[in-house]
Design a protein around this motif. Structure first.
Motif, PDB file in Angstrom:
ATOM      1  N   LYS A  86      15.083  24.356 -11.792  1.00 51.88           N
ATOM      2  CA  LYS A  86      14.560  24.988 -13.001  1.00 51.88           C
ATOM      3  C   LYS A  86      13.166  24.417 -13.249  1.00 51.88           C
ATOM      4  O   LYS A  86      13.009  23.214 -13.468  1.00 51.88           O
ATOM      5  CB  LYS A  86      15.483  24.709 -14.188  1.00 51.88           C
ATOM      6  N   MET A  87      12.156  25.271 -13.204  1.00 51.62           N
ATOM      7  CA  MET A  87      10.779  24.803 -13.275  1.00 51.62           C
ATOM      8  C   MET A  87      10.010  25.493 -14.398  1.00 51.62           C
ATOM      9  O   MET A  87      10.030  26.718 -14.516  1.00 51.62           O
ATOM     10  CB  MET A  87      10.065  25.041 -11.946  1.00 51.62           C
ATOM     11  N   LEU A  88       9.345  24.705 -15.213  1.00 48.91           N
ATOM     12  CA  LEU A  88       8.490  25.213 -16.288  1.00 48.91           C
ATOM     13  C   LEU A  88       7.037  24.913 -15.972  1.00 48.91           C
ATOM     14  O   LEU A  88       6.673  23.775 -15.704  1.00 48.91           O
ATOM     15  CB  LEU A  88       8.860  24.541 -17.620  1.00 48.91           C
ATOM     16  N   GLU A  89       6.208  25.949 -15.997  1.00 50.56           N
ATOM     17  CA  GLU A  89       4.762  25.745 -15.927  1.00 50.56           C
ATOM     18  C   GLU A  89       4.155  26.150 -17.257  1.00 50.56           C
ATOM     19  O   GLU A  89       4.478  27.203 -17.813  1.00 50.56           O
ATOM     20  CB  GLU A  89       4.117  26.567 -14.815  1.00 50.56           C
ATOM     21  N   ILE A  90       3.258  25.310 -17.772  1.00 49.70           N
ATOM     22  CA  ILE A  90       2.500  25.632 -18.970  1.00 49.70           C
ATOM     23  C   ILE A  90       1.145  26.157 -18.512  1.00 49.70           C
ATOM     24  O   ILE A  90       0.401  25.462 -17.825  1.00 49.70           O
ATOM     25  CB  ILE A  90       2.300  24.396 -19.864  1.00 49.70           C
ATOM     26  N   PHE A 162      14.972  20.638 -17.388  1.00 51.46           N
ATOM     27  CA  PHE A 162      14.089  21.085 -16.319  1.00 51.46           C
ATOM     28  C   PHE A 162      14.121  20.117 -15.139  1.00 51.46           C
ATOM     29  O   PHE A 162      14.143  18.902 -15.318  1.00 51.46           O
ATOM     30  CB  PHE A 162      12.646  21.205 -16.816  1.00 51.46           C
ATOM     31  N   ASP A 163      14.074  20.668 -13.952  1.00 52.62           N
ATOM     32  CA  ASP A 163      13.850  19.854 -12.762  1.00 52.62           C
ATOM     33  C   ASP A 163      12.378  19.476 -12.658  1.00 52.62           C
ATOM     34  O   ASP A 163      12.046  18.363 -12.241  1.00 52.62           O
ATOM     35  CB  ASP A 163      14.247  20.622 -11.501  1.00 52.62           C
ATOM     36  N   VAL A 164      11.528  20.422 -13.012  1.00 53.67           N
ATOM     37  CA  VAL A 164      10.092  20.242 -12.836  1.00 53.67           C
ATOM     38  C   VAL A 164       9.342  20.825 -14.027  1.00 53.67           C
ATOM     39  O   VAL A 164       9.684  21.911 -14.514  1.00 53.67           O
ATOM     40  CB  VAL A 164       9.600  20.955 -11.548  1.00 53.67           C
ATOM     41  N   VAL A 165       8.330  20.095 -14.503  1.00 58.03           N
ATOM     42  CA  VAL A 165       7.382  20.616 -15.485  1.00 58.03           C
ATOM     43  C   VAL A 165       5.978  20.474 -14.901  1.00 58.03           C
ATOM     44  O   VAL A 165       5.634  19.419 -14.358  1.00 58.03           O
ATOM     45  CB  VAL A 165       7.467  19.869 -16.828  1.00 58.03           C
TER      46      VAL A 165
END
Length: 267
Positions: A86-90, A162-165
């Motif tokens: 699960k990855m979130l990019e801002i 999240f796994d990744v931000v």
């Protein structure tokens, strides 16, 4: 440079082989695994770069910047082990001269099984991108990353965990720091937190988004230096930050797997 790194890493692996086993066979196995890991690492950097360059438009992550280094070293291996990450990019890229969505297109290419989330300040830009089909299969969040209430709503709406931000948002020091303080706690143990474009930290125009708890004197690189000092002197291993890797203009922080007595001092 990569060649010299390969030599040094292999020498280290061979040395470990002699420490772990006295037989020639053990040493050869350790060296062989070392060579495979180094080759994989180099391939991942090239894979990220080549995939980005194959798309139109090309994300500035590999043109203006050299972020293929940290993403090749850390993100691609993470996905290999966690394909449903699960990855979130801002930062959708609504203010880029080539338009929004370049990085999302790259993520779809590289991480087809991932649960992708994109956060963006410009709600109208998000709506247009959705209408054009550019965000098909991508979950979206809207609002100011420097606002704690907004960040709380992002965590609630997405479920966090999240796994990744990846912070490629407004690049204002206070925006970056508010986001890190809030979202670090929403990163899974063993997860990754990337911060891009810190070369602008000292520029006046990137010290304007001040809040009650963050003023123009706060510089994110200085805060990361404090984390680095804590890591070096953290003899009791209290921090939940396992490592920090920095390259030109950017850093990635890795979160520890669950350890007893670990605390989140910076988040």
């Amino acid at each position: 440079m990569l060649g010299s790194q390969k030599i040094l890493l292999c020498v280290s692996c061979v040395a470990v082989g002699y420490l772990l086993g006295s037989t020639f066979k053990t040493n050869i196995m350790i060296e062989s695994n070392c060579n495979k890991n180094i080759e994989l690492l180099q391939n991942d950097i090239a894979l990220y770069y080549d995939a980005a360059k194959s798309l139109t438009p090309i994300t500035d992550k590999v043109t203006t910047h050299t972020y293929q280094i940290m993403y090749g070293k850390f993100l691609l291996p993470y996905y290999r082990n966690n394909p449903t990450m699960k990855m979130l990019e801002i930062g959708l890229g609504c203010d880029m001269n080539y338009g929004p969505g370049a990085s999302i297109a790259l993520y779809k290419e590289l991480f087809p099984k991932a649960d992708l989330w994109e956060a963006e300040y410009d709600g109208e830009c998000v709506k247009k991108s959705i209408k054009k089909g550019e965000l098909h299969g991508v979950n979206t969040l809207v609002g100011d990353q420097g606002n704690d209430t907004v960040l709380d709503s992002w965590i609630e709406q997405s479920g966090g965990n999240f796994d990744v931000v990846i912070d490629d948002g407004g690049h204002q020091n206070c925006q970056i720091w508010h986001s890190f303080k809030k979202l670090w706690s929403a990163v899974k143990p063993g997860g990754l937190y990337f911060i891009e474009d810190m070369q602008v930290a000292k520029h006046i125009s990137y010290r304007e988004a001040n809040t009650e708890t963050c003023d123009k004197n706060l510089l994110v690189p200085d805060k990361l230096k404090e984390i680095f000092d804590d890591l070096i002197y953290d003899i009791e291993r209290k921090s939940d930050i396992q490592f920090m890797f920095c390259q030109s203009e950017a850093c990635v922080l890795g979160k520890k797997l669950l350890w007893p007595n670990a605390t989140s001092e910076h988040a």
